[in-house]
Enzyme design. Structure first.
Site, short mmCIF file in Angstrom:
data_model
loop_
_atom_site.label_atom_id
_atom_site.label_comp_id
_atom_site.label_asym_id
_atom_site.label_seq_id
_atom_site.Cartn_x
_atom_site.Cartn_y
_atom_site.Cartn_z
N LEU A 36 0.96 -1.02 0.00
CA LEU A 36 -0.14 0.04 -0.02
C LEU A 36 0.89 1.29 -0.02
CD1 LEU A 36 -2.56 -1.19 2.33
CD2 LEU A 36 -3.02 -0.74 0.16
N GLY A 37 2.12 1.15 0.58
CA GLY A 37 3.00 2.26 0.67
C GLY A 37 3.61 2.38 2.01
N LYS A 38 4.54 3.33 2.26
CA LYS A 38 5.46 3.38 3.46
C LYS A 38 4.67 4.35 4.35
CE LYS A 38 9.46 1.81 1.14
NZ LYS A 38 10.46 2.28 0.26
N GLY A 39 4.95 4.12 5.79
CA GLY A 39 4.56 4.96 6.83
C GLY A 39 5.47 4.73 7.88
N LYS A 59 0.42 -2.51 9.11
CA LYS A 59 1.69 -1.91 9.30
C LYS A 59 2.72 -3.05 9.67
CE LYS A 59 0.88 2.91 10.55
NZ LYS A 59 0.77 3.79 11.57
N ASP A 153 -0.96 15.40 14.65
CA ASP A 153 -0.60 15.27 12.94
C ASP A 153 -1.79 15.48 12.14
OD1 ASP A 153 1.71 13.54 11.09
OD2 ASP A 153 1.24 15.58 10.94
C1 11G Z 1 -1.96 0.79 6.84
C2 11G Z 1 -1.34 2.21 6.98
C3 11G Z 1 -2.07 3.59 6.68
C4 11G Z 1 -3.47 3.33 7.58
O1 11G Z 1 -3.38 3.70 8.65
N1 11G Z 1 -4.53 3.04 7.22
C5 11G Z 1 -5.55 2.97 8.27
C6 11G Z 1 -4.75 2.68 5.85
C7 11G Z 1 -5.97 1.79 5.51
N2 11G Z 1 -6.10 1.52 4.28
C8 11G Z 1 -5.01 1.80 3.28
N3 11G Z 1 -4.01 2.63 3.64
C9 11G Z 1 -3.78 2.75 4.75
N4 11G Z 1 -2.54 3.32 5.29
C10 11G Z 1 -1.76 3.86 4.08
C11 11G Z 1 -0.84 2.63 3.85
C12 11G Z 1 0.41 3.32 3.05
C13 11G Z 1 0.50 4.74 3.86
C14 11G Z 1 -0.79 5.13 4.76
#
Ligand code: 11G
Length: 308
Positions: A36-39, A59, A153
């Site tokens: 999905l990406g980086k965090g 995560k 944030d």
């Molecule tokens: C799992 C991390 C974050 C997130 O918090 N949620 C709920 C989310 C829920 N659904 C898709 N992406 C989400 N993200 C994205 C993924 C890459 C950066 C942020």
């Protein structure tokens, strides 16, 4: 196998084992899917519970990325805080576990990603859409503030949009319990996008600083750009301290009035969340009950009832 965990036609032998993750305590098997990406410390993936077929946003934090004690403590604080939350407008925390390599945090999957992605595709949002999204964000933030939790944030990238186009406030990596003014941390931690003047002046972050961020979020959704964006960071800080920004003429009178009532240098002069919800911008404007997913890409046709 072709990128999937279980190729539909083939039995378990073809399972791609290095995509499989088993929860130690429950023995539940999950299959890692799309990145999905980086965090922060995490690489985030879609992961499927092989028994229920439910998809999560997970995560995945390698132990090696949080080897220092203070890094591990940050993750544990985020988990402990997020785990305790339960609200319609807050990203749902399902469970977390560790295996030899990683820490896994299972969160609610939001198929329309975040408001940052939607705004990027749309450039600006209409006022009814901003009322629709902002109302849900405020309800989520109210849930946090009444529990003396500050998010710290708030930004478009932390407002996640699920399959039903519902907004969920997420990412509690910088969230913290409200401390008495004299005990507040004064250093700016992380890269909060919409820093309030008092946070810049190292007076600490109170609930009013979250409200300031909301004002910046509202301005950005309506205009397509942040109120205090300049090419030089030091210049941006000067504009924030001076509360120097231009109000687009395209904003309605109610929108202009609400944004300027929030973006006040003195935190005590900013409206409360209830006062914002009772502002003309919300009470005198149409708020859609729902938004069609097409509004992620194009201006929605809203059947706005004309006052009889
Ligand atoms: C799992 C991390 C974050 C997130 O918090 N949620 C709920 C989310 C829920 N659904 C898709 N992406 C989400 N993200 C994205 C993924 C890459 C950066 C942020």
């Amino acid at each position: 196998s072709s990128g999937g965990c279980l190729h539909p036609k083939v039995t378990r032998e073809r399972t791609d084992l290095n995509r499989m993750v088993t929860a130690p305590k429950t023995g539940k098997c999950y299959c890692r899917g799309r990145l999905l990406g980086k965090g922060g410390f995490a690489r985030c993936y879609e992961m499927t519970d092989l028994s229920s077929k439910r998809i999560y946003a997970v995560k995945v934090i390698p132990h090696s990325r949080v080897s220092k004690p203070h890094q591990k403590e940050k993750i544990e604080k985020e988990i402990e805080l997020h785990k305790s939350l339960s609200n319609k407008h807050i990203v749902k925390f399902y469970h977390n576990f560790e295996d030899d390599e990683n820490i896994y945090i299972f969160l609610e999957h939001c198929s329309h990603k975040s408001l940052a992605h939607i705004l990027k595709a749309r450039r600006t949002l209409t006022e009814p859409e901003v009322r629709y999204y902002l109302r849900q964000i405020i309800l989520g933030l109210k849930y946090l503030h009444v529990r003396d939790i500050l998010h710290r944030d708030l930004k478009l990238g932390n407002f996640f949009v699920n399959e039903n186009m519902e907004v969920k406030v997420g990412d509690f990596g910088l969230a913290t319990k409200l401390l008495p003014v004299d005990q507040r941390k004064r250093t700016i931690c992380g890269t909060p996008n919409y820093l309030a003047p008092e946070v810049l002046n190292k007076q600490g972050h109170g609930p009013e600083a979250d409200i300031w961020s909301l004002g910046c979020v509202m301005y950005t959704m309506l205009s397509g750009r942040p109120p205090f964006e300049t090419s030089d960071l030091k210049d941006t800080y000067r504009c924030i301290r001076a509360v120097e920004y231009s109000m687009p003429s395209s904003f309605s009178a109610a929108a202009k009035d609400l944004v300027s009532s929030i973006l006040k240098k003195n935190p005590e002069q900013r409206p409360t969340l209830d006062a914002i919800m009772h502002h003309d911008f919300f009470t005198k404007g149409f708020i859609p009950d729902a938004l069609h997913p097409s509004s992620c890409l194009m201006v929605p046709e809203l059947n706005i009832p004309t006052p009889t």
